[in-house]
Scaffold this motif. Structure first.
Motif, PDB file in Angstrom:
ATOM      1  N   ALA A 281      43.633  76.221  58.840  1.00 48.04           N
ATOM      2  CA  ALA A 281      44.986  76.543  58.379  1.00 48.04           C
ATOM      3  C   ALA A 281      45.553  75.248  57.819  1.00 48.04           C
ATOM      4  O   ALA A 281      45.660  74.253  58.539  1.00 48.04           O
ATOM      5  CB  ALA A 281      45.838  77.040  59.545  1.00 48.04           C
ATOM      6  N   ILE A 282      45.876  75.266  56.524  1.00 54.12           N
ATOM      7  CA  ILE A 282      46.322  74.039  55.852  1.00 54.12           C
ATOM      8  C   ILE A 282      47.758  74.202  55.372  1.00 54.12           C
ATOM      9  O   ILE A 282      48.105  75.214  54.747  1.00 54.12           O
ATOM     10  CB  ILE A 282      45.388  73.707  54.664  1.00 54.12           C
ATOM     11  N   ASP A 283      48.595  73.210  55.680  1.00 52.01           N
ATOM     12  CA  ASP A 283      49.964  73.186  55.166  1.00 52.01           C
ATOM     13  C   ASP A 283      49.872  73.145  53.630  1.00 52.01           C
ATOM     14  O   ASP A 283      49.174  72.294  53.086  1.00 52.01           O
ATOM     15  CB  ASP A 283      50.665  71.932  55.701  1.00 52.01           C
ATOM     16  N   PRO A 284      50.582  74.084  52.942  1.00 49.74           N
ATOM     17  CA  PRO A 284      50.443  74.136  51.481  1.00 49.74           C
ATOM     18  C   PRO A 284      50.701  72.792  50.798  1.00 49.74           C
ATOM     19  O   PRO A 284      50.089  72.485  49.779  1.00 49.74           O
ATOM     20  CB  PRO A 284      51.489  75.178  51.069  1.00 49.74           C
ATOM     21  N   SER A 285      51.572  71.955  51.380  1.00 49.89           N
ATOM     22  CA  SER A 285      51.870  70.675  50.730  1.00 49.89           C
ATOM     23  C   SER A 285      50.690  69.698  50.809  1.00 49.89           C
ATOM     24  O   SER A 285      50.663  68.693  50.109  1.00 49.89           O
ATOM     25  CB  SER A 285      53.115  70.038  51.364  1.00 49.89           C
ATOM     26  N   SER A 286      49.705  69.994  51.664  1.00 52.09           N
ATOM     27  CA  SER A 286      48.533  69.111  51.789  1.00 52.09           C
ATOM     28  C   SER A 286      47.319  69.652  51.030  1.00 52.09           C
ATOM     29  O   SER A 286      46.248  69.053  51.076  1.00 52.09           O
ATOM     30  CB  SER A 286      48.136  68.949  53.264  1.00 52.09           C
ATOM     31  N   ARG A 287      47.497  70.776  50.344  1.00 55.95           N
ATOM     32  CA  ARG A 287      46.344  71.425  49.710  1.00 55.95           C
ATOM     33  C   ARG A 287      45.593  70.495  48.747  1.00 55.95           C
ATOM     34  O   ARG A 287      44.370  70.356  48.848  1.00 55.95           O
ATOM     35  CB  ARG A 287      46.807  72.680  48.957  1.00 55.95           C
ATOM     36  N   ALA A 288      46.339  69.867  47.828  1.00 60.11           N
ATOM     37  CA  ALA A 288      45.683  69.050  46.803  1.00 60.11           C
ATOM     38  C   ALA A 288      44.917  67.899  47.461  1.00 60.11           C
ATOM     39  O   ALA A 288      43.776  67.600  47.081  1.00 60.11           O
ATOM     40  CB  ALA A 288      46.716  68.526  45.814  1.00 60.11           C
ATOM     41  N   GLU A 289      45.541  67.264  48.452  1.00 63.36           N
ATOM     42  CA  GLU A 289      44.898  66.124  49.114  1.00 63.36           C
ATOM     43  C   GLU A 289      43.627  66.580  49.854  1.00 63.36           C
ATOM     44  O   GLU A 289      42.591  65.914  49.800  1.00 63.36           O
ATOM     45  CB  GLU A 289      45.893  65.488  50.089  1.00 63.36           C
ATOM     46  N   CYS A 290      43.708  67.718  50.547  1.00 60.99           N
ATOM     47  CA  CYS A 290      42.540  68.238  51.277  1.00 60.99           C
ATOM     48  C   CYS A 290      41.416  68.587  50.297  1.00 60.99           C
ATOM     49  O   CYS A 290      40.237  68.311  50.556  1.00 60.99           O
ATOM     50  CB  CYS A 290      42.916  69.458  52.115  1.00 60.99           C
ATOM     51  N   GLU A 291      41.774  69.192  49.164  1.00 61.74           N
ATOM     52  CA  GLU A 291      40.746  69.553  48.174  1.00 61.74           C
ATOM     53  C   GLU A 291      40.091  68.303  47.590  1.00 61.74           C
ATOM     54  O   GLU A 291      38.891  68.277  47.345  1.00 61.74           O
ATOM     55  CB  GLU A 291      41.373  70.427  47.074  1.00 61.74           C
ATOM     56  N   ARG A 292      40.897  67.265  47.375  1.00 60.06           N
ATOM     57  CA  ARG A 292      40.325  66.016  46.836  1.00 60.06           C
ATOM     58  C   ARG A 292      39.358  65.393  47.858  1.00 60.06           C
ATOM     59  O   ARG A 292      38.262  64.961  47.507  1.00 60.06           O
ATOM     60  CB  ARG A 292      41.455  65.025  46.504  1.00 60.06           C
TER      61      ARG A 292
END
Ligand SMILES: [Mg+2]
Length: 339
Positions: A281-292
């Motif tokens: 479960a990922i906080d939407p604001s961290s999505r880009a960082e997690c994907e990177r």
């Protein structure tokens, strides 16, 4: 090749202990009555254990001792990955028939050591016992996290993204292909699925890199099957989930297997499968960082849905918006209808 009966327990243990490496966190290692371990100051200790039973968890005609050892190690590493913990120390218990040769056991243990060693963990002790019937292996793995920082199954909130690493369902499809096709399942076209089953990768390094973002709110590893494990996470967090079924079914290898097995790709993706992937479960604001981070680690990480405020409800949403309830059908070791 000497057997355990010919060598005796103590010589067999001596040969097994010879494959183990010394580690600075091991104050007293193999050879004493118990190991003495030194966790880093300010850390929480994280513990898991997993047993493999012959005929139930491995098919002898498919697994070499090294492949089996590596898979057992990854099964345990995966549980620590789901807690974002760093693995440190393992205890290995082996139950084998007394006509078992020593070399395959040494090979098995070396593979466990190598797999754990890639994450700086190792075997610090164990036990060897003779059995009459099915052989078994049990690995206990201890790790650590900064105090209070372990991921858990609880913590997912409505609106968090549901993300999964790798390609869930492939391991289960690999088992089904091996059973249905026998030796023909060794053909190159099935290799991604057979590899997912026989040689899964540890997601420990990815988990620990993602943990640094603080954006992962809850986690579980897919060890029974995506729908079943997702249901466990939802239950612990008191939330539901909507899955984008088109995004989940986007796996050409799984689609080919589904056609050969005459089942739906979505059933393979959601159904019983010990993939040892991460469900987050990922906080939407961290999505880009997690994907990177996942991209840099070379591991696919896909958003396949969203958590909702309908506790315990799993809904599949199709490409045209059609909604259908999903059955949580993970692998249940005690269910009568085992696949
Ligand atoms: Mg688990």
């Amino acid at each position: 090749m000497p057997t355990l009966r010919e060598l005796g327990e103590f010589e067999a243990l001596r040969r097994l202990a010879a494959t183990r490496r010394e580690r600075p966190t091991v104050i007293v290692g193999p050879g004493d009555d118990a190991a003495v371990l030194r966790p880093a100051p300010g850390c929480d200790l994280v513990a898991t254990t997993d047993a493999f039973v012959e005929g139930r968890h491995w098919l002898a005609e498919w697994f070499t001792p090294s492949a089996l050892g590596a898979r057992l190690a990854v099964a345990n590493l995966s549980d620590l990955a789901a807690m974002a913990a760093t693995p440190r120390w393992a205890l290995l218990s082996i139950g084998v028939r007394e006509d078992h040769a020593i070399e395959p056991l040494v090979e098995l243990q070396r593979a466990i050591e190598e797999t754990l060693g890639r994450e700086e963990a190792g075997i610090v002790g164990g036990n060897l016992t003779a059995v009459e019937g099915a052989e078994w292996l049990n690995l206990t793995l201890l790790g650590e996290t900064a105090m209070g920082r372990a991921w858990t199954r609880f913590g997912a909130r409505p609106g968090d993204l549901l993300a999964v690493s790798g390609h869930p369902g492939r391991a289960g499809a690999g088992v089904l292909l091996a059973r249905a096709l026998g030796e023909k399942a060794r053909a190159p076209e099935w290799q991604p699925l057979i590899d997912a089953w026989m040689a899964p990768a540890s997601r420990g390094p990815l988990a620990r890199a993602l943990a640094v973002t603080g954006g992962v709110m809850a986690a579980i590893d897919v060890s029974d099957g995506l729908a079943g494990d997702l249901a466990h996470l939802c239950e612990a967090s008191g939330v539901g989930a909507e899955i984008d079924t088109a995004a989940l079914a986007e796996d050409a290898a799984l689609a080919r297997a589904a056609a050969a097995l005459k089942v739906k790709p979505l059933d393979l993706a959601l159904g019983p499968s010990d993939d040892y992937e991460l469900l987050l479960a990922i906080d939407p604001s961290s999505r880009a960082e997690c994907e990177r981070i996942a991209h840099d680690a070379g591991v696919p990480l896909r958003a396949i849905g969203t958590f909702t405020d309908a506790p315990g409800t799993l809904v599949g949403v199709g490409s045209r918006g059609a909604r259908a309830a999903l059955e949580p059908r993970g692998f249940d070791h005690f269910a009568a209808d085992r696949s």
